[in-house]
Scaffold this active site. Structure first.
Site, PDB file in Angstrom:
ATOM      1  N   LYS A 126      -4.373  -4.935 -34.482  1.00 49.40           N
ATOM      2  CA  LYS A 126      -5.096  -4.875 -35.763  1.00 49.40           C
ATOM      3  C   LYS A 126      -6.154  -3.788 -35.658  1.00 49.40           C
ATOM      4  O   LYS A 126      -6.586  -3.451 -34.562  1.00 49.40           O
ATOM      5  CB  LYS A 126      -5.786  -6.215 -36.051  1.00 49.40           C
ATOM      6  CG  LYS A 126      -6.173  -6.409 -37.498  1.00 49.40           C
ATOM      7  CD  LYS A 126      -5.020  -6.971 -38.303  1.00 49.40           C
ATOM      8  CE  LYS A 126      -5.279  -7.025 -39.775  1.00 49.40           C
ATOM      9  NZ  LYS A 126      -4.224  -7.766 -40.490  1.00 49.40           N
ATOM     10  N   ASP A 166      -4.095  -3.855 -45.048  1.00 46.26           N
ATOM     11  CA  ASP A 166      -4.709  -5.188 -45.067  1.00 46.26           C
ATOM     12  C   ASP A 166      -5.780  -5.077 -46.154  1.00 46.26           C
ATOM     13  O   ASP A 166      -5.665  -4.211 -47.041  1.00 46.26           O
ATOM     14  CB  ASP A 166      -5.312  -5.547 -43.691  1.00 46.26           C
ATOM     15  CG  ASP A 166      -5.684  -7.029 -43.571  1.00 46.26           C
ATOM     16  OD1 ASP A 166      -4.791  -7.849 -43.310  1.00 46.26           O
ATOM     17  OD2 ASP A 166      -6.858  -7.380 -43.759  1.00 46.26           O
TER      18      ASP A 166
HETATM   19  P1  NDP Z   1      -6.571  -6.723 -50.967  1.00 45.41           P
HETATM   20  O1  NDP Z   1      -7.617  -5.761 -50.539  1.00 45.41           O
HETATM   21  O2  NDP Z   1      -5.417  -6.236 -51.756  1.00 45.41           O
HETATM   22  O3  NDP Z   1      -7.227  -7.927 -51.786  1.00 45.41           O
HETATM   23  C1  NDP Z   1      -8.222  -8.710 -51.218  1.00 45.41           C
HETATM   24  C2  NDP Z   1      -8.624  -9.771 -52.215  1.00 45.41           C
HETATM   25  O4  NDP Z   1      -9.454 -10.716 -51.563  1.00 45.41           O
HETATM   26  C3  NDP Z   1      -9.460  -9.202 -53.354  1.00 45.41           C
HETATM   27  O5  NDP Z   1      -9.269  -9.975 -54.502  1.00 45.41           O
HETATM   28  C4  NDP Z   1     -10.872  -9.337 -52.805  1.00 45.41           C
HETATM   29  O6  NDP Z   1     -11.875  -9.375 -53.804  1.00 45.41           O
HETATM   30  C5  NDP Z   1     -10.783 -10.676 -52.114  1.00 45.41           C
HETATM   31  N1  NDP Z   1     -11.757 -10.704 -51.010  1.00 45.41           N
HETATM   32  C6  NDP Z   1     -11.804  -9.885 -49.950  1.00 45.41           C
HETATM   33  N2  NDP Z   1     -12.839 -10.167 -49.161  1.00 45.41           N
HETATM   34  C7  NDP Z   1     -13.456 -11.195 -49.737  1.00 45.41           C
HETATM   35  C8  NDP Z   1     -14.595 -11.957 -49.393  1.00 45.41           C
HETATM   36  N3  NDP Z   1     -15.326 -11.685 -48.310  1.00 45.41           N
HETATM   37  N4  NDP Z   1     -14.930 -12.984 -50.216  1.00 45.41           N
HETATM   38  C9  NDP Z   1     -14.212 -13.256 -51.331  1.00 45.41           C
HETATM   39  N5  NDP Z   1     -13.124 -12.563 -51.711  1.00 45.41           N
HETATM   40  C10 NDP Z   1     -12.751 -11.556 -50.929  1.00 45.41           C
HETATM   41  O7  NDP Z   1      -6.086  -7.425 -49.610  1.00 45.41           O
HETATM   42  P2  NDP Z   1      -4.734  -8.226 -49.327  1.00 45.41           P
HETATM   43  O8  NDP Z   1      -4.278  -8.945 -50.536  1.00 45.41           O
HETATM   44  O9  NDP Z   1      -3.811  -7.309 -48.632  1.00 45.41           O
HETATM   45  O10 NDP Z   1      -5.231  -9.280 -48.229  1.00 45.41           O
HETATM   46  C11 NDP Z   1      -5.689 -10.579 -48.575  1.00 45.41           C
HETATM   47  C12 NDP Z   1      -5.594 -11.479 -47.359  1.00 45.41           C
HETATM   48  O11 NDP Z   1      -4.228 -11.560 -46.937  1.00 45.41           O
HETATM   49  C13 NDP Z   1      -6.371 -11.022 -46.129  1.00 45.41           C
HETATM   50  O12 NDP Z   1      -6.822 -12.153 -45.422  1.00 45.41           O
HETATM   51  C14 NDP Z   1      -5.321 -10.305 -45.295  1.00 45.41           C
HETATM   52  O13 NDP Z   1      -5.666 -10.279 -43.942  1.00 45.41           O
HETATM   53  C15 NDP Z   1      -4.125 -11.197 -45.567  1.00 45.41           C
HETATM   54  N6  NDP Z   1      -2.811 -10.618 -45.335  1.00 45.41           N
HETATM   55  C16 NDP Z   1      -2.437  -9.449 -45.913  1.00 45.41           C
HETATM   56  C17 NDP Z   1      -1.161  -8.952 -45.716  1.00 45.41           C
HETATM   57  C18 NDP Z   1      -0.675  -7.723 -46.391  1.00 45.41           C
HETATM   58  O14 NDP Z   1       0.487  -7.380 -46.209  1.00 45.41           O
HETATM   59  N7  NDP Z   1      -1.466  -7.031 -47.187  1.00 45.41           N
HETATM   60  C19 NDP Z   1      -0.218  -9.625 -44.810  1.00 45.41           C
HETATM   61  C20 NDP Z   1      -0.684 -10.887 -44.301  1.00 45.41           C
HETATM   62  C21 NDP Z   1      -1.942 -11.347 -44.558  1.00 45.41           C
HETATM   63  P3  NDP Z   1     -12.846  -8.114 -53.984  1.00 45.41           P
HETATM   64  O15 NDP Z   1     -12.023  -7.046 -54.607  1.00 45.41           O
HETATM   65  O16 NDP Z   1     -13.942  -8.604 -54.842  1.00 45.41           O
HETATM   66  O17 NDP Z   1     -13.321  -7.742 -52.588  1.00 45.41           O
HETATM   67  O1  2IT Z   2      -2.074  -9.577 -41.592  1.00 44.87           O
HETATM   68  C1  2IT Z   2      -0.985  -8.985 -41.675  1.00 44.87           C
HETATM   69  O2  2IT Z   2       0.061  -9.493 -41.233  1.00 44.87           O
HETATM   70  C2  2IT Z   2      -0.943  -7.683 -42.328  1.00 44.87           C
HETATM   71  N1  2IT Z   2      -1.982  -7.216 -42.805  1.00 44.87           N
HETATM   72  C3  2IT Z   2       0.345  -6.900 -42.390  1.00 44.87           C
HETATM   73  C4  2IT Z   2       0.554  -6.131 -41.110  1.00 44.87           C
HETATM   74  C5  2IT Z   2       1.708  -5.165 -41.130  1.00 44.87           C
HETATM   75  O3  2IT Z   2       1.848  -4.488 -40.090  1.00 44.87           O
HETATM   76  O4  2IT Z   2       2.471  -5.058 -42.088  1.00 44.87           O
END
Ligand code: NDP
Ligand code: 2IT
Length: 450
Positions: A126, A166
């Site tokens: 990461k 992420d």
């Molecule tokens: P994005 O940046 O696309 O979206 C993040 C969302 O979460 C936004 O709505 C944001 O709101 C909100 N958010 C972020 N930080 C905070 C906080 N401290 N408190 C409240 N709300 C918060 O990210 P992703 O959708 O990609 O990721 C979301 C989650 O999923 C994370 O935990 C990530 O690690 C996990 N994840 C992502 C994957 C991926 O493929 N993208 C894969 C597996 C897991 P705001 O805009 O106001 O900050």
């Molecule tokens: O938390 C996660 O699994 C991710 N942000 C996706 C990682 C990836 O390599 O696609």
């Protein structure tokens, strides 16, 4: 807990005393492994757990860049290459002001087990930065990404370490990062990053994969407990990449999403959220979720209050999908949700529910789809993107989506079968930890003391 696990946990806490998220993630895994470590005394002889909790490598670096006012800004960059025993390090990059070494290590540690569960050859890593993309111009984002890659490029490669997105890192950022990597290396090495645009080596369905995968996993979990999504009321924390595509798929399966949120607050629309409007606000315009009211004046907006339960969790729902960030749900929030009659939780985010709340849900017979299993669809599809890049070929959306569905179905099966084998009931978190650990431990054992 066996003495071995207790001793390793105590040492880990002592050595990393200022890294609370990392300690939390390690405790959550190790505390479920007793039945396996008890049966395998050789783990202790080869210090397997001690090696497992120590990253193979941590890279931390300076990221200087120039903002639109000509001022020099300095951020801190990270890449944690935690465990490469089953494949190249693989995991996303997070750009968020809260990023620090503890958060990077917790995410990389979780990624080891998540990646093992996919059944694909990827190790755990990461990275990211404390850079805050909010309110930055495109030029500033590009400038930051280029500087970040100037250093990161010497530590990654398609057989070594493959970053992706992420929080705060999506297709735009991956594009700037890939461009800079290509310029420095003077080579088109498509497999060095995933989540790329479709025009230059990205995979169809990668954008949708984490959210869709979460719902595929939950479909299997519900089915195993004689339930389904039809007619269920759903609330979702977050409105980013994972939240949006989880909302889309769960709606396709006949549920109604009535609330979504961002870090400022949450919107509630009893008729069902207009997802096209959320996509416009979040994917195109990059605005606050509150703007939803402009087009939907009958919806309600509730602002979050610092230190209080996030507004989205006070809304009554059958199914709740935390898809924002870690430690979003603690015991107080869990009590509200159980009182409201929740039947299932799907962890789209990484570690969104703390362990006290998880145990409370399980005790109250609420089904919980654990993050490292349920959100593995994103990284699994990243591995499919690497595969397509190696073949210099593309699969159709339907082909990738079908593989994703199979992978998520198999992950649920592994969690359930392991939970059954060890008499863990609906504790799919323990099932996931044990199934993943066994695979990583076998690979580490086979490769000797390294
Ligand atoms: P994005 O940046 O696309 O979206 C993040 C969302 O979460 C936004 O709505 C944001 O709101 C909100 N958010 C972020 N930080 C905070 C906080 N401290 N408190 C409240 N709300 C918060 O990210 P992703 O959708 O990609 O990721 C979301 C989650 O999923 C994370 O935990 C990530 O690690 C996990 N994840 C992502 C994957 C991926 O493929 N993208 C894969 C597996 C897991 P705001 O805009 O106001 O900050
Ligand atoms: O938390 C996660 O699994 C991710 N942000 C996706 C990682 C990836 O390599 O696609």
């Amino acid at each position: 807990m066996s003495n071995y696990i207790e001793n390793v946990l105590a040492k880990t806490k002592e050595k990393n005393s200022n890294e609370k998220e990392f300690i939390q993630a390690v405790s959550e895994v190790l505390e479920t492994l007793k039945p396996v470590t008890d049966k395998n005394p050789e783990y202790e002889k080869t210090a397997l757990l001690e090696r497992l909790v120590e990253p193979e490598r941590i890279i931390s670096f300076r990221v200087p860049w120039i903002d639109d006012n000509g001022k020099v800004q300095v951020n801190r960059g990270f890449r944690v290459q935690f465990n490469g025993s089953i494949g190249p390090y693989k995991g996303g990059l997070r750009f968020h002001p809260s990023v620090n070494q503890s958060i990077m290590k917790f995410l990389a540690f979780e990624q080891i087990f998540k990646n093992a569960l996919t059944g694909l050859p990827i190790g755990g890593g990461k990275g990211g930065s404390d850079f805050d993309p909010k309110g930055k111009s495109d030029r500033e984002i590009m400038s930051f990404c280029q500087s970040f890659m100037n250093e990161l490029q010497r530590h990654i490669g398609h057989n070594l370490d493959v970053p992706a997105g992420d929080i705060g890192v999506g297709a735009r950022e991956i594009g700037y990062l890939f461009g800079q990597y290509r310029k420095i290396k003077n080579a088109f090495e498509a497999g060095v990053l995933t989540g790329k645009g479709l025009e230059y080596g990205g995979s169809l369905a990668r954008k949708e994969a984490t959210g869709f995968g979460l719902i595929y996993y939950m479909r299997e979990m519900l089915k195993a407990n004689n339930l389904d999504f039809k007619g269920k009321i759903v609330t979702i924390s977050g409105s980013g990449n994972v939240a949006i595509y989880a909302a889309q798929k769960v709606t396709e399966y006949g549920a109604k999403v009535v609330a979504m949120s961002d870090s400022n607050g949450c919107i509630y629309d009893k008729d069902g959220i207009d997802l096209d409007e959320i996509k416009r606000l979040k994917e195109v315009e990059r605005l606050r979720i509150k703007e939803y009211l402009k087009k939907h004046p009958t919806a309600q907006y509730t602002e979050n209050v610092e230190g209080k339960t996030p507004a989205v969790y006070s809304i009554k729902a059958d199914i709740v999908l935390p898809c924002a960030t870690q430690n979003d749900i603690n015991i107080q929030t869990a009590e509200i949700m159980v009182k409201n009659g929740v039947i299932a939780i799907g962890e789209g985010a990484n570690m969104p529910v703390d362990i006290e709340a998880i145990n409370y849900f399980i005790k109250n017979k609420v089904l919980l789809a654990p993050a490292k299993a349920a959100n593995a669809g994103g990284v699994a599809t990243s591995a499919l993107e690497m595969c397509q890049n190696s073949m210099r070929y593309f699969w159709t959306f339907e082909e990738v989506d079908k593989k994703l569905d199979e992978i998520m179905t198999n992950i649920f099966k592994a969690c359930k079968e392991t939970a059954d084998e060890y008499g863990l009931g609906i504790n799919y978190l323990a099932g996931a930890n044990i199934a993943a650990f066994k695979k990583v431990a076998a690979a580490m054992t086979a490769q000797g003391i390294i």
